[in-house]
Design a protein around this motif. Structure first.
Motif, PDB file in Angstrom:
ATOM      1  N   THR A  67       4.960   3.082   1.789  1.00  0.00           N
ATOM      2  CA  THR A  67       5.577   4.520   1.686  1.00  0.00           C
ATOM      3  C   THR A  67       4.957   5.485   0.907  1.00  0.00           C
ATOM      4  N   VAL A  68       5.040   6.700   0.981  1.00  0.00           N
ATOM      5  CA  VAL A  68       4.395   7.744   0.356  1.00  0.00           C
ATOM      6  C   VAL A  68       4.892   7.437  -1.067  1.00  0.00           C
ATOM      7  N   GLN A  69       6.001   7.330  -1.261  1.00  0.00           N
ATOM      8  CA  GLN A  69       6.301   7.104  -2.832  1.00  0.00           C
ATOM      9  C   GLN A  69       5.935   5.736  -3.685  1.00  0.00           C
ATOM     10  N   GLN A  70       5.840   4.919  -2.520  1.00  0.00           N
ATOM     11  CA  GLN A  70       5.284   3.375  -3.113  1.00  0.00           C
ATOM     12  C   GLN A  70       3.748   3.567  -3.534  1.00  0.00           C
ATOM     13  N   ILE A  71       3.007   4.353  -2.812  1.00  0.00           N
ATOM     14  CA  ILE A  71       1.885   4.591  -3.117  1.00  0.00           C
ATOM     15  C   ILE A  71       1.459   5.378  -4.317  1.00  0.00           C
ATOM     16  N   GLN A  72       2.395   6.489  -4.357  1.00  0.00           N
ATOM     17  CA  GLN A  72       2.624   7.397  -5.708  1.00  0.00           C
ATOM     18  C   GLN A  72       2.805   6.678  -6.788  1.00  0.00           C
ATOM     19  N   ASP A  73       3.687   5.664  -6.822  1.00  0.00           N
ATOM     20  CA  ASP A  73       4.029   5.033  -7.814  1.00  0.00           C
ATOM     21  C   ASP A  73       2.891   4.021  -8.507  1.00  0.00           C
ATOM     22  N   LEU A  74       2.261   3.332  -7.401  1.00  0.00           N
ATOM     23  CA  LEU A  74       1.351   2.436  -7.611  1.00  0.00           C
ATOM     24  C   LEU A  74       0.055   3.259  -8.457  1.00  0.00           C
ATOM     25  N   PHE A  75      -0.194   4.047  -7.983  1.00  0.00           N
ATOM     26  CA  PHE A  75      -1.259   5.077  -8.669  1.00  0.00           C
ATOM     27  C   PHE A  75      -0.921   5.375 -10.081  1.00  0.00           C
ATOM     28  N   LEU A  76       0.511   6.276 -10.199  1.00  0.00           N
ATOM     29  CA  LEU A  76       0.610   6.826 -11.351  1.00  0.00           C
ATOM     30  C   LEU A  76       1.140   5.661 -12.558  1.00  0.00           C
ATOM     31  N   GLN A  77       1.391   4.395 -11.966  1.00  0.00           N
ATOM     32  CA  GLN A  77       1.984   3.622 -13.133  1.00  0.00           C
ATOM     33  C   GLN A  77       0.699   2.563 -13.522  1.00  0.00           C
ATOM     34  N   ARG A  78      -0.216   2.644 -12.690  1.00  0.00           N
ATOM     35  CA  ARG A  78      -1.608   1.834 -13.033  1.00  0.00           C
ATOM     36  C   ARG A  78      -3.008   2.282 -12.854  1.00  0.00           C
ATOM     37  N   LEU A  79      -3.133   2.802 -11.491  1.00  0.00           N
ATOM     38  CA  LEU A  79      -4.549   3.091 -11.185  1.00  0.00           C
ATOM     39  C   LEU A  79      -4.960   4.209 -11.842  1.00  0.00           C
ATOM     40  N   VAL A  80      -4.222   5.312 -12.124  1.00  0.00           N
ATOM     41  CA  VAL A  80      -4.870   6.538 -12.734  1.00  0.00           C
ATOM     42  C   VAL A  80      -5.079   6.087 -14.204  1.00  0.00           C
ATOM     43  N   ILE A  81      -4.501   5.136 -14.800  1.00  0.00           N
ATOM     44  CA  ILE A  81      -4.986   4.737 -16.024  1.00  0.00           C
ATOM     45  C   ILE A  81      -6.171   3.626 -16.072  1.00  0.00           C
ATOM     46  N   ASP A  82      -6.238   2.723 -15.201  1.00  0.00           N
ATOM     47  CA  ASP A  82      -7.297   1.848 -15.055  1.00  0.00           C
ATOM     48  C   ASP A  82      -8.683   2.374 -14.506  1.00  0.00           C
ATOM     49  N   TYR A  83      -8.543   3.571 -13.968  1.00  0.00           N
ATOM     50  CA  TYR A  83      -9.935   4.022 -13.104  1.00  0.00           C
ATOM     51  C   TYR A  83      -9.957   5.443 -13.219  1.00  0.00           C
ATOM     52  N   ASP A  84     -11.341   6.161 -13.201  1.00  0.00           N
ATOM     53  CA  ASP A  84     -11.304   7.620 -13.083  1.00  0.00           C
ATOM     54  C   ASP A  84     -11.568   7.946 -11.647  1.00  0.00           C
ATOM     55  N   TYR A  85     -12.037   7.283 -10.791  1.00  0.00           N
ATOM     56  CA  TYR A  85     -12.110   7.701  -9.200  1.00  0.00           C
ATOM     57  C   TYR A  85     -11.723   6.461  -8.614  1.00  0.00           C
ATOM     58  N   PRO A  97       0.257   4.419  10.123  1.00  0.00           N
ATOM     59  CA  PRO A  97       0.441   5.710   9.206  1.00  0.00           C
ATOM     60  C   PRO A  97       0.172   5.729   7.927  1.00  0.00           C
ATOM     61  N   ILE A  98      -0.547   4.558   7.468  1.00  0.00           N
ATOM     62  CA  ILE A  98      -0.731   4.215   6.182  1.00  0.00           C
ATOM     63  C   ILE A  98      -1.725   5.461   5.530  1.00  0.00           C
ATOM     64  N   PHE A  99      -2.803   5.773   6.458  1.00  0.00           N
ATOM     65  CA  PHE A  99      -3.814   6.868   5.964  1.00  0.00           C
ATOM     66  C   PHE A  99      -2.980   8.141   5.644  1.00  0.00           C
ATOM     67  N   ASP A 100      -2.141   8.771   6.360  1.00  0.00           N
ATOM     68  CA  ASP A 100      -1.094   9.816   6.416  1.00  0.00           C
ATOM     69  C   ASP A 100      -0.265   9.690   5.237  1.00  0.00           C
ATOM     70  N   ASN A 101       0.265   8.395   4.950  1.00  0.00           N
ATOM     71  CA  ASN A 101       1.067   8.393   3.737  1.00  0.00           C
ATOM     72  C   ASN A 101       0.260   8.479   2.511  1.00  0.00           C
ATOM     73  N   ALA A 102      -1.032   7.808   2.566  1.00  0.00           N
ATOM     74  CA  ALA A 102      -1.818   7.974   1.388  1.00  0.00           C
ATOM     75  C   ALA A 102      -2.260   9.275   0.891  1.00  0.00           C
ATOM     76  N   THR A 103      -2.671  10.085   2.066  1.00  0.00           N
ATOM     77  CA  THR A 103      -3.097  11.478   1.986  1.00  0.00           C
ATOM     78  C   THR A 103      -2.014  12.462   1.347  1.00  0.00           C
ATOM     79  N   GLN A 104      -0.969  12.222   1.855  1.00  0.00           N
ATOM     80  CA  GLN A 104       0.142  12.912   1.507  1.00  0.00           C
ATOM     81  C   GLN A 104       0.537  12.564  -0.166  1.00  0.00           C
ATOM     82  N   ALA A 105       0.691  11.150  -0.521  1.00  0.00           N
ATOM     83  CA  ALA A 105       0.669  10.666  -1.825  1.00  0.00           C
ATOM     84  C   ALA A 105      -0.354  11.143  -2.828  1.00  0.00           C
TER      85      ALA A 105
END
Length: 315
Positions: A67-85, A97-105
């Protein structure tokens, strides 16, 4: 710059390759009756689930992407720390709907990442790009492999983005299904009336197998061939010619199969394709089809993916 790569679990690449290159997977959960499995590209788990459920009841499955929230959580809990881009590459938006969910997130991620990075002692900006691969099955693998190659070559995110968008535009995925009745049942479950009962019955009675082609998010038949093995052989030989003629945009061909890989390797035309790839320095990837793919097209289907400006399906 630390560049991360994210794909969804419908991307047909071997899990050891994805793990070796630190590719993050967005799992797709599959539910058939009371049975539930989060597809993490675990081939053993997929084959066990296939034997237990997909063969008889797969057309009734529900697939649940992040979901949008799950993608958002994954990034904010880990990926924004592990990577710069981060490049997040998804199955064709026309199919999921994965593309649209990820875009919204992505909007919330880019708005909320600064305190998270700051708490980790990182003061530089973070950026991400959500890319529609416009493909499915083995086709998704082509942009993923190219992103890894570009990252290892030290390319900048803008150059990677331009190249990956070009590759996605020219990626071609071909698939030969075994069971047209299954595809019809699955299509009706999803509200797609494009596969009629008459077509399914006629094709099955005459053992006619379509070769389906996905390009720029649209799927259509490009050939109808009597017998599964002859259809697969023609697809393998067609791909081998593309390799030998130097018509690939990237040095990559990807195969996936809805069952044990040894079954795929025994199909006619397989050895010719393997030899052509080896001779022309084209990397050939083989994987069990994702569980998401199998519940949509049935057990025993075969798919091939590569990038080429040349279209058509010739002899």
């Amino acid at each position: 710059m630390r560049i991360g790569i994210v794909v969804d679990s419908a991307c047909d690449l071997p899990i050891d390759y994805l793990q070796k290159h630190n590719v993050t997977i967005l799992p797709i959960t599959v539910r058939i009756g009371e049975a539930v499995l989060a597809d993490q590209r675990n081939e053993e788990a997929t084959l066990e689930f296939l034997k237990a459920h997909v063969a008889e009841h797969g057309h009734e499955a529900e697939t649940m992407p992040y979901t949008v929230q799950q993608i958002q959580d994954l990034f904010l809990q880990r990926l924004v720390i592990d990577y710069d881009y981060v490049f997040c590459m998804t199955i064709a938006r026309t199919r999921s709907p994965i593309f649209d969910n990820a875009t919204q997130a992505s909007f919330a991620i880019l708005n909320d990442y600064k305190p998270v990075r700051s708490a980790a002692g990182i003061t530089t900006p973070f950026a991400l790009r959500v890319l529609d691969t416009q493909s499915l099955f083995s086709g998704q693998a082509i942009t993923a492999v190219e992103s890894i190659r570009l990252r290892e070559a030290g390319e900048s995110p803008p150059k990677m983005r331009a190249r990956l968008e070009q590759v996605a535009q020219n990626t071609r995925a071909y698939m030969v299904p075994r069971d047209l009745y299954y595809i019809r049942a699955r299509a009706r479950k999803k509200g797609d009336r494009s596969v009629s009962l008459f077509s399914a019955a006629l094709g099955s009675a005459l053992d006619i197998k379509p070769v389906l082609h996905c390009h720029r998010g649209e799927t259509s038949p490009v050939a109808k061939i009597k017998g599964f093995d002859p259809a697969v052989e023609r697809l393998f030989k067609f791909t081998a010619r593309r390799v030998r003629n130097g018509e690939l945009m990237t040095p990559t061909v990807a195969l996936c199969y809805g069952g044990e890989l040894n079954e795929m390797r025994a199909l006619p035309g397989y050895r010719e394709l393997v030899d052509s790839c080896r001779t022309h320095q084209v990397e050939l990837f083989e994987s069990v089809m994702s569980l998401t793919g199998m519940v949509n097209v049935g057990k025993g289907a075969l798919a091939v993916g590569f990038a080429s400006e040349a279209g058509g399906f010739d002899d």
